[in-house]
Structures are given as C-alpha cells and as structure tokens.
Write a protein that holds these residues in place. Structure first.
Motif, PDB file in Angstrom:
ATOM      1  N   ASP A  96     -77.465 113.976  42.176  1.00  0.00           N
ATOM      2  CA  ASP A  96     -76.255 113.651  42.937  1.00  0.00           C
ATOM      3  C   ASP A  96     -75.264 112.866  42.084  1.00  0.00           C
ATOM      4  N   ASN A  97     -75.695 112.429  40.909  1.00  0.00           N
ATOM      5  CA  ASN A  97     -74.801 111.687  40.021  1.00  0.00           C
ATOM      6  C   ASN A  97     -74.416 112.519  38.806  1.00  0.00           C
TER       7      ASN A  97
ATOM      8  N   ASP B  45     -70.466 107.544  38.485  1.00  0.00           N
ATOM      9  CA  ASP B  45     -71.365 106.540  39.041  1.00  0.00           C
ATOM     10  C   ASP B  45     -71.888 105.559  38.008  1.00  0.00           C
TER      11      ASP B  45
ATOM     12  N   ARG C 155     -70.806 117.773  42.854  1.00  0.00           N
ATOM     13  CA  ARG C 155     -71.979 117.374  42.084  1.00  0.00           C
ATOM     14  C   ARG C 155     -73.018 118.490  42.101  1.00  0.00           C
TER      15      ARG C 155
ATOM     16  N   TYR D 119     -74.006 115.656  50.421  1.00  0.00           N
ATOM     17  CA  TYR D 119     -74.708 116.249  49.284  1.00  0.00           C
ATOM     18  C   TYR D 119     -76.176 115.854  49.350  1.00  0.00           C
TER      19      TYR D 119
HETATM   20 MG    MG Z   1     -73.978 108.421  43.386  1.00  0.00          MG
END
Ligand code: MG
Ligand code: AMP
Length: 504
Positions: A270-271, A280, A201, A95
């Motif tokens: 990405d979180n 996360d 994500r 990602y």
């Molecule tokens: Mg992460």
C-alpha cells in the motif's frame, strides 16, 4: 477539470489565473468520478485553531495557488480540509495491501483524504491530499490524526528527496490543528497537505482485484494508464505495457534510493505507487555508515525492509501487482501467468542497469571504462566502506576532492589505509571526472541527528528556525556553502542508534 479547455496551459496563463480565493481553486474529481467503488465521500475533522507552520511557496506557485492567499484564514482552512471549493468532492481512498508480507484486504485512507486534483503549471494533473485530517471509515482502531513532529519530518525528507532529483510526493504545507494527539505522550496535532502525481498504489489494484469485479479492475488500469503511462494505451497489449512501465519506474526509483543511502522502512504494497514516486515518509531515514543490513524502523525486527533488501522487496511487491492484473494480461489464466512472469523477469536487469549507471556517475568514471572494471571497483569499495563503518555520504563527496588530487579527506575516513590506497590508485588511473561526481554526490542529506534536532525545536518549543535552516541546506544538496559545515557532518558518536516509528 482544466481551467481553460481551449487554451494551452503555460506557466504564464497559470500565473494569470493564480487562485486567490477558495472559489478560484479548480479542484477536479476524476478519481472519485471514475472509480466510485474505490472512493468514500468524506470530510476533514474541524480543526479548532489552524495555524500554518510551514508553506512551500515554490510548490504553491507550481500549482497555480497564491502563497499569500494560502496564508490567510480561508487559505489555511483549505490546507486542513475544513473549507473546500464548490464542486470539490473529498474522498477517502480504498486500498488493500501486504503489510510485512501479511495481506490486509481493507486498509484505505484511515487518516487521510484526497481533496481533489489540480492542473499544475506544466499541465500535469496533481493530487492535493491531506494526512492527519481525522477519522474515516477506514480508520480501524486509529485516531485518524497526526502529530506536528512526524508531519514536519515528512515535509523535510520529501523535499530533500525532491532536491536530490528523486521522484517523490511533495509537501505543500504543514498546519497545526490546535488539537492534541495522544501517542506515548500528548502531542500537538497537525495536517500535512501533500501533492502527488496520483495516490494509486499497488494496494489499489489488489483491492480492485479482490472485489472480483473485472470491469472495475479494467477501469482502474485505464485510469492509471491515462494518468501516468499514456503510451501504454497505444501498445499492442496495454495492460502488459502498464505492468512493464510500473516495473521500470520502480526499478529506477529503488536504484536511486540505494545510490543516496535512503531506507524507506515500510515498503508495504500500500506504500508503493503506480507512478514511481516515493510515498509515505514514516519510518524512513538515510543510512550513515554503509551497511546493507541497516534498519531504522522499530517494528522491523526481521530486517525485511533493510537497506540491502529494498530491490528484492520491490520485486516482491511488483509480483503482487502482476497477480492483481492477471485477468487483464490474458484471457487464459496459465498464459496470463506466463506473461506476468516474463514481465517480472525484466525487473532485476532494469534495477541493475540503473544502479550500475548511477554508480559509474558517483565514481565519475568516463564512458570508455569497461563495465566489468566499474563493477569490480564498486564491489571492492563497498566492501571497504562496510568493513570500516564509513559514512557513505561523506565518503562519496570526499571522493570528488580525491579525483582533483586531494585524497587525504577520503583516506582519513577509512580504517584500512592499505586497502583504500590501493583502491584509490586503481580508480584514479581511470581519470575520474570530479565535476560529474559533485553533481550526484550530495554534501547535505537529511541526517537523522539534524532532523531530530529541528523537529524537537519545532514540537517542544514552537521554534521553526532550525527546520527552515535545515530545509535551506537540503534544497540545494550538491552546492557546498560556507556556514553550513555542520549540516555536512555525520552524527556525533553519542547520538546512538536511531529508531523510527510508523503511524505517528
Ligand atoms: Mg501508507
Ligand atoms: P502506513 O503504513 O503508515 O502508510 O499506514 C497503513 C495504514 O494504517 C493506512 O491504511 C493508514 O491510513 C492507517 N493509519 C496509520 N495511522 C493511522 C491513524 N493514526 N489513524 C487511522 N489510521 C491510520
């Protein structure tokens, strides 16, 4: 991927096929099969002396895994990824992501692996994922490892969030690897076994879009729709419906964070999940004194991810998702932009509606109270709390007692007595419902000083008892219980300013 394709999966049938050995664990690989461009086949590092530290037995049962077997050497080997059932294909996921606003085209699982997918007792597909399982081709400069303390921290806080009713990834187990991890000091290593409805994500879509492969982007969107938003497949414009559904899920999620005083701390793209689950648990923490400027993360110098900024950041991240989806929204780019803007325009209203509905419940306001009155009461109260540095969680819980006539506890928490007295009489005149309030205003949250105390005992002395006691309090956050008084109290004043860290 399902065990009995012709059979309905019910809790009873899952009980009957409870996995009791490695070969009976049915791990699917739909992500790896359908999206090979986003998957690198990979294996976990060998753990020299795996020792199970904590196992979530209730979650194991939900997943059709036998807890007693997971505690055996074979089960523990699955929990660190060194033994996987036949046919399973563990992968590191690719990602991209915006980190603190800066785009990184290649992040990916640098210390994690997707072991595969399980079908739970309710028939839902869930990812079984590891964190801290060793280096991968996405590790960049990192060691691919994780330490015991931070993995137990994710266990405690994600389970606390789940108990609060907030969508989240879950923690199945934390296993010490017997290996050492070098941070500022040498620390014991660990692997967290994490469960999520998926690990898709915003950054997965950014990565797929950046490849320029439209067919891949479409396949990823179809995979996300099938897995999370099957209704979107039947909509006139399925990919607009996907964007819209993610927007709603995230607006509601972030409103729930705000209502319990949760600060995620690293809302990079990405979180942020497509499912709408919190993911996360790095530098996250619960706010004590109410202040929108609250920041815990040691690297968040500009306060980008401060408590009060979270709704705006969520919208910013969703704008990145919309950009990634543009070619699927309309063939004509200008029209695609217009479609995206229209969809994104709904975010603020949805967040606002979820926040207002949540605040009405926290204040126990009956349905006939006008929203303008509710909004003014909320604004005035939050100003009093901020100006007086009042502990957010304690105050709202004490307000339940105030609704029953005992106003003293809530009053004693606020400096401006004239202000709180005037506010309380306005509010009580509306006849707030204390029972409703007690169901949403927690007594116990994962307070920073308690989390630190439990993790220090576990990491430094190998004593897991404080963590177990804390988890017991947190898994029933709304039920006040004798003997747990200290879990309801704010940090002692000498606890000082709390700092949290990423990539631990
Ligand atoms: Mg992460
Ligand atoms: P995070 O913001 O903690 O989710 O991590 C951002 C990125 O850094 C992800 O690609 C992680 O896989 C990677 N990462 C974090 N810690 C490590 C580590 N110790 N070793 C390798 N990669 C890491």
């Amino acid at each position: 991927m399902t065990r009995h394709s012709s059979e309905l999966i019910t809790p009873r049938t899952v009980e009957a096929v409870h996995a009791r050995s490695l070969d009976t664990v049915a791990l699917g690989n739909s992500f790896a099969r359908e999206l090979p461009e986003l998957s690198l086949s990979w294996q976990a590092d060998h753990a020299c002396d795996p020792r199970l530290l904590v196992l979530n037995e209730a979650l194991a049962a939900e997943l059709g895994l036998d807890a007693a077997w997971l505690r055996t050497p074979e089960g523990t080997c699955l929990l660190v990824g060194v033994a996987v059932p036949e046919g399973a294909t563990p992968v590191a996921q690719a990602y991209a992501g915006h980190q603190f606003g800066g785009y990184n085209p290649r992040l990916g699982d640098g210390r994690a692996l997707l072991l595969g997918e399980l079908v739970d007792a309710a028939g839902h597909t869930r990812d079984l994922h590891l964190k801290g399982s060793g280096r991968t081709p996405f590790s960049r400069g990192g060691d691919g490892l994780a330490a015991v303390g931070p993995m137990l921290r994710e266990y405690v806080i994600s389970e606390a969030m789940h108990a609060l009713g907030i969508p989240t990834t879950r923690a199945l187990a934390v296993t010490a690897t017997g290996e050492q991890v070098l941070r500022e000091t040498v620390l014991p290593g660990a692997v967290l076994a994490r469960v999520a409805s998926s690990h898709l994500r915003v950054g997965s879509f950014q990565y797929a879009r950046a490849t320029g492969d439209l067919a891949l982007l479409r396949r990823l969107a179809d995979h996300a729709i099938a897995r999370h938003y099957p209704d979107a497949a039947r909509a006139d414009r399925p990919y607009v419906a996907l964007l819209d559904a993610v927007l709603t899920a995230q607006a509601e999620l972030v409103a729930r964070w705000m209502l319990v005083g949760f600060v995620h701390g690293v809302m990079n793209t990405d979180n942020m999940t497509i499912s709408g689950e919190t993911i996360d648990y790095g530098p996250c923490a619960f706010m004590d004194a109410f202040d929108p400027a609250t920041v815990f993360s040691s690297i968040d110098e500009g306060g980008r991810y401060a408590y009060g900024n979270q709704p705006a950041v969520a919208q910013w991240n969703l704008t990145r998702l919309a950009e990634a989806l543009l070619p699927l929204l309309h063939d004509d780019e200008q029209q695609a932009v217009a479609v995206a803007q229209e969809a994104l325009g709904a975010f603020a209203g949805r967040f606002d509606a979820a926040w207002k509905a949540g605040m009405r419940t926290k204040l126990g306001l009956p349905a006939d109270v006008d929203q303008a009155v509710a909004t003014e009461l909320t604004t005035d109260l939050l100003t009093l709390l901020r100006d007086g540095h009042v502990d957010y969680t304690s105050f709202f819980r004490a307000l339940g007692a105030a609704a029953r006539g005992d106003v003293e506890t809530a009053r004693s928490l606020v400096l401006d007595l004239a202000g709180i007295d005037a506010w309380t009489s306005r509010w009580r005149a509306l006849r707030p419902n204390a029972e409703v309030m007690d169901r949403v205003n927690p007594v116990y949250i994962a307070r920073n000083h308690l989390v630190e105390e439990a993790l220090t005992a576990a990491s430094d002395d190998g004593d897991l008892e404080p963590m177990h006691r804390l988890v017991t309090a947190l898994t029933e956050p709304f039920t006040e219980r004798p003997g747990l008084e200290r879990y309801a109290e704010p940090a002692p004043t000498d606890f000082g300013r709390y700092r949290t860290f990423c990539g631990t």
